[in-house]
Write an enzyme that holds these catalytic residues in place. Structure first.
Site, PDB file in Angstrom:
ATOM      1  CG  ASP A   8     -13.335 -40.174   0.498  1.00  0.00           C
ATOM      2  OD1 ASP A   8     -13.165 -39.641  -0.617  1.00  0.00           O
ATOM      3  OD2 ASP A   8     -13.970 -39.604   1.410  1.00  0.00           O
ATOM      4  CD  GLU A  10     -11.250 -36.433   0.484  1.00  0.00           C
ATOM      5  OE1 GLU A  10     -11.453 -37.672   0.513  1.00  0.00           O
ATOM      6  OE2 GLU A  10     -12.025 -35.643  -0.093  1.00  0.00           O
ATOM      7  CG  HIS A  60     -12.653 -38.276  -3.990  1.00  0.00           C
ATOM      8  ND1 HIS A  60     -12.554 -37.461  -2.867  1.00  0.00           N
ATOM      9  CD2 HIS A  60     -12.048 -37.600  -4.997  1.00  0.00           C
ATOM     10  CE1 HIS A  60     -11.892 -36.355  -3.199  1.00  0.00           C
ATOM     11  NE2 HIS A  60     -11.592 -36.409  -4.479  1.00  0.00           N
ATOM     12  CG  HIS A 107     -11.966 -37.438   4.822  1.00  0.00           C
ATOM     13  ND1 HIS A 107     -12.975 -36.738   5.446  1.00  0.00           N
ATOM     14  CD2 HIS A 107     -12.498 -37.952   3.687  1.00  0.00           C
ATOM     15  CE1 HIS A 107     -14.067 -36.823   4.700  1.00  0.00           C
ATOM     16  NE2 HIS A 107     -13.809 -37.559   3.636  1.00  0.00           N
ATOM     17  CG  HIS A 119     -14.555 -33.099   3.773  1.00  0.00           C
ATOM     18  ND1 HIS A 119     -13.370 -33.723   3.440  1.00  0.00           N
ATOM     19  CD2 HIS A 119     -15.509 -33.711   3.033  1.00  0.00           C
ATOM     20  CE1 HIS A 119     -13.608 -34.652   2.526  1.00  0.00           C
ATOM     21  NE2 HIS A 119     -14.901 -34.671   2.263  1.00  0.00           N
ATOM     22  CD  GLU A 138     -17.140 -38.115   3.959  1.00  0.00           C
ATOM     23  OE1 GLU A 138     -16.694 -39.016   3.234  1.00  0.00           O
ATOM     24  OE2 GLU A 138     -16.929 -36.902   3.742  1.00  0.00           O
TER      25      GLU A 138
END
Ligand SMILES: [Zn+2]
Length: 285
Positions: A8, A10, A60, A107, A119, A138
């Site tokens: 990802d 972030e 992402h 993240h 998030h 996640e």
């Protein structure tokens, strides 16, 4: 051993704000290279520890999940990218043949503060995602899906908050903290040049320990799964219409949806679907 790496953006070293990870950000192209470099560090560590195959999967959600620089990624891997993949969202390459999962650039979950760009799946739509009453992120989806397949999560890299959250559910996992979150878009960062050797070493330890049978699979949560997704704003008519036509969804309020699923392949896809259900006629997930 086959290693699955979910990448990802972030939690990539050096990145702290939404504009860093969004297509229109001034540094986006540079940041794609930083993302690829963190991924390469994990890939190198995995191969150095004895991995025989490494599958990298993009996680992402901008540019239809095509963000890694294909010119720069370690040529020994295969990369799963693009939208419309089979199986659990962003885990198409995760199956029983995988020996260990590494999460790079991940993240903290929705609702976390601090937590760099925290998030869960959808920035725009999801205020909070709960599973059996507990907020999840996640990494939880990956840990649970991997657990269903008998595969351990061995490493996460990202800010100190996602590291803590992964240690809570997978205390056996290596956690590589490349930044200390101060807020949602601020952190004290280790420069990427110094973060990469840490990621490489973390991946190396994770794969070494996976080969030695020292990692556990996450089995603390079991199916059937019941999620509650709190939206950041009331759902639109299109969203309502799309969701109502699907099995496994129940609208509890204009900003609250219950999702049920018999396994995390479907659970992951159903929850993710809500994030893009605001498009007329999009009824596939
Ligand atoms: Zn992302």
């Amino acid at each position: 051993m086959k290693v699955f790496i979910s990448v990802d953006m972030e939690g990539i070293s050096g990145l702290v704000r939404w504009a860093d990870v969004a297509t229109q950000g001034i540094d986006f192209q540079l940041n794609r290279s930083l993302m690829t470099a963190d991924a390469n560090a994990a890939i190198e560590g995995a191969f150095d520890a004895g991995a025989t195959q490494v599958i990298v999967e993009e996680n992402h959600g901008v540019e239809e999940l095509c963000v890694l620089m294909m010119e720069e990624i370690d040529p020994r891997v295969e990369v799963i990218r693009g939208a419309g993949r089979p199986g659990a969202t962003t885990a198409a390459g995760l199956d029983e043949s995988v020996g260990v999962v590494l999460l790079v650039g991940h993240h903290a979950r929705a609702g976390s503060f601090p937590g760099v760009m925290a998030h869960t799946i959808s920035y725009g739509w999801f205020k909070l995602v709960k599973l059996h009453g507990e907020p999840i992120g996640e990494p939880d989806f990956f840990a649970i899906r991997a657990g269903e397949l008998g595969v351990p999560v061995g490493m996460v890299s990202g800010d100190h908050v996602v590291a803590e959250q992964v240690r809570e559910i997978c205390p056996w996992a290596e956690t590589v903290e490349v930044k200390h979150a101060y807020a949602k878009q601020s952190a004290k960062c280790i420069p990427p040049a110094r973060a990469r050797p840490l990621i490489r070493e973390g991946a190396m330890r994770a794969v070494t320990r996976a080969l030695a049978g020292e990692l556990q699979t996450y089995t603390s949560v079991s199916a059937p799964y019941e999620f509650e997704v709190t939206l950041t704003k009331p759902m639109t008519g299109t969203m309502n219409e799309n969701i109502t036509t699907q099995d496994g969804f129940e609208i509890l309020a204009e900003n609250l949806i219950r999702v049920t699923a018999p396994n995390m392949d479907l659970g992951f896809r159903r929850v993710a679907y809500i994030g893009y259900a605001d498009q007329a006629g999009v009824t596939r997930y």
